[in-house]
Design a protein around this motif. Structure first.
Motif, PDB file in Angstrom:
ATOM      1  N   ASP A  53       0.693  -1.052  -0.036  1.00 27.02           N
ATOM      2  CA  ASP A  53       0.052   0.098  -0.297  1.00 27.02           C
ATOM      3  C   ASP A  53       0.553   1.038  -0.270  1.00 27.02           C
ATOM      4  O   ASP A  53       1.138   1.705   0.912  1.00 27.02           O
ATOM      5  N   VAL A  58       2.133  -4.868   3.995  1.00 31.80           N
ATOM      6  CA  VAL A  58       0.951  -6.118   4.934  1.00 31.80           C
ATOM      7  C   VAL A  58       1.561  -7.249   4.364  1.00 31.80           C
ATOM      8  O   VAL A  58       1.559  -7.789   3.221  1.00 31.80           O
ATOM      9  N   ALA A  63      -4.323 -10.525   8.308  1.00 30.28           N
ATOM     10  CA  ALA A  63      -3.813  -9.543   8.243  1.00 30.28           C
ATOM     11  C   ALA A  63      -4.030  -8.854   7.446  1.00 30.28           C
ATOM     12  O   ALA A  63      -4.987  -7.061   7.114  1.00 30.28           O
ATOM     13  N   THR A  66      -7.512  -8.103   7.179  1.00 29.50           N
ATOM     14  CA  THR A  66      -8.562  -7.382   8.055  1.00 29.50           C
ATOM     15  C   THR A  66      -8.231  -5.784   7.864  1.00 29.50           C
ATOM     16  O   THR A  66      -9.046  -4.971   7.706  1.00 29.50           O
ATOM     17  N   TYR A  67      -7.000  -5.842   6.961  1.00 29.85           N
ATOM     18  CA  TYR A  67      -6.501  -4.105   7.000  1.00 29.85           C
ATOM     19  C   TYR A  67      -7.521  -3.876   6.242  1.00 29.85           C
ATOM     20  O   TYR A  67      -8.209  -2.499   6.567  1.00 29.85           O
ATOM     21  N   ASP A  70     -11.240  -3.239   7.218  1.00 28.37           N
ATOM     22  CA  ASP A  70     -11.200  -2.355   8.736  1.00 28.37           C
ATOM     23  C   ASP A  70     -10.846  -0.667   7.921  1.00 28.37           C
ATOM     24  O   ASP A  70     -11.991  -0.226   7.128  1.00 28.37           O
ATOM     25  N   LYS A  71     -10.294  -0.897   6.962  1.00 31.37           N
ATOM     26  CA  LYS A  71      -9.876   0.636   6.235  1.00 31.37           C
ATOM     27  C   LYS A  71     -11.100   1.116   5.386  1.00 31.37           C
ATOM     28  O   LYS A  71     -10.889   2.300   5.047  1.00 31.37           O
TER      29      LYS A  71
END
Length: 195
Positions: A53, A58, A63, A66-67, A70-71
């Motif tokens: 990103d 990441v 993970a 989830t990132y 959420d973002k």
């Protein structure tokens, strides 16, 4: 900003690519193999998938999911809520009770050096997989684990279902077959799978 996903579609990178398709955000895909120079350039361990990103990296499919969820505020419940705790419990259960069995069987099929493989472990993994899938499906709250719409744990479980099919594990029973058919019919899944 455009994301870059490293890892072949026939790996855990599928989950990340599928989520990005669900989100409808642009991304680049580098279908690099584990431990390849392209992967080692962004992840010293050489594991896939990897998400870039911008300049940030990441690692680990869960993970990354989830990132991104959420973002973008999609396919997830908000952090700090009871619904999110329940969602995370599903995610951890799937990783523990389903993915770990598939990974153990894979290691003893083609990952470990031949002298370290124990082929007899695979039938035990398949039997436990079928039992665990039945338990998970008995607790699902709708066509998806938490109701009507898929969340991060659904993407992981559906990917595991694809993996299990390739590994010739049991189909998981009628309810799981219907669960997978529902998720596989989603346009984002079909696009990721090249269907």
């Amino acid at each position: 900003m455009t994301y870059t996903v490293y890892g072949a579609v026939r790996s855990r990178a599928f989950r990340v690519l599928w989520l990005l398709e669900e989100l409808g955000v642009p991304y680049n895909h580098v279908p690099a193999a584990p431990r390849s120079p392209e992967i080692r350039a962004v992840s010293p361990l050489g594991k896939v998938p990897v998400l870039k990103d911008g300049e940030d990296v990441v690692r680990d499919s869960t993970a990354i999911l989830t990132y991104l969820a959420d973002k973008h505020g999609a396919l997830t419940h908000p952090a700090g809520t009871l619904e999110r705790a329940r969602q995370d419990a599903w995610t951890f259960r799937i990783l523990d009770e389903v993915e770990s069995l598939l990974w153990t069987a894979s290691k003893h099929s083609f990952v470990l050096p031949e002298e370290e493989r124990v082929p007899a472990v695979k039938p035990a993994c398949a039997t436990e997989y079928a039992r665990n899938i039945a338990g998970i499906m008995a607790e699902a709250e709708g066509p998806c684990l938490m109701g009507q719409e898929p969340m991060v744990p659904d993407l992981i479980l559906a990917h595991c279902g694809n993996w299990a099919q390739a590994a010739k594990f049991p189909d998981g029973g009628e309810t799981f077959v219907a669960y997978l058919a529902n998720l596989r019919a989603r346009p984002a899944f079909r696009k990721t799978a090249g269907l």
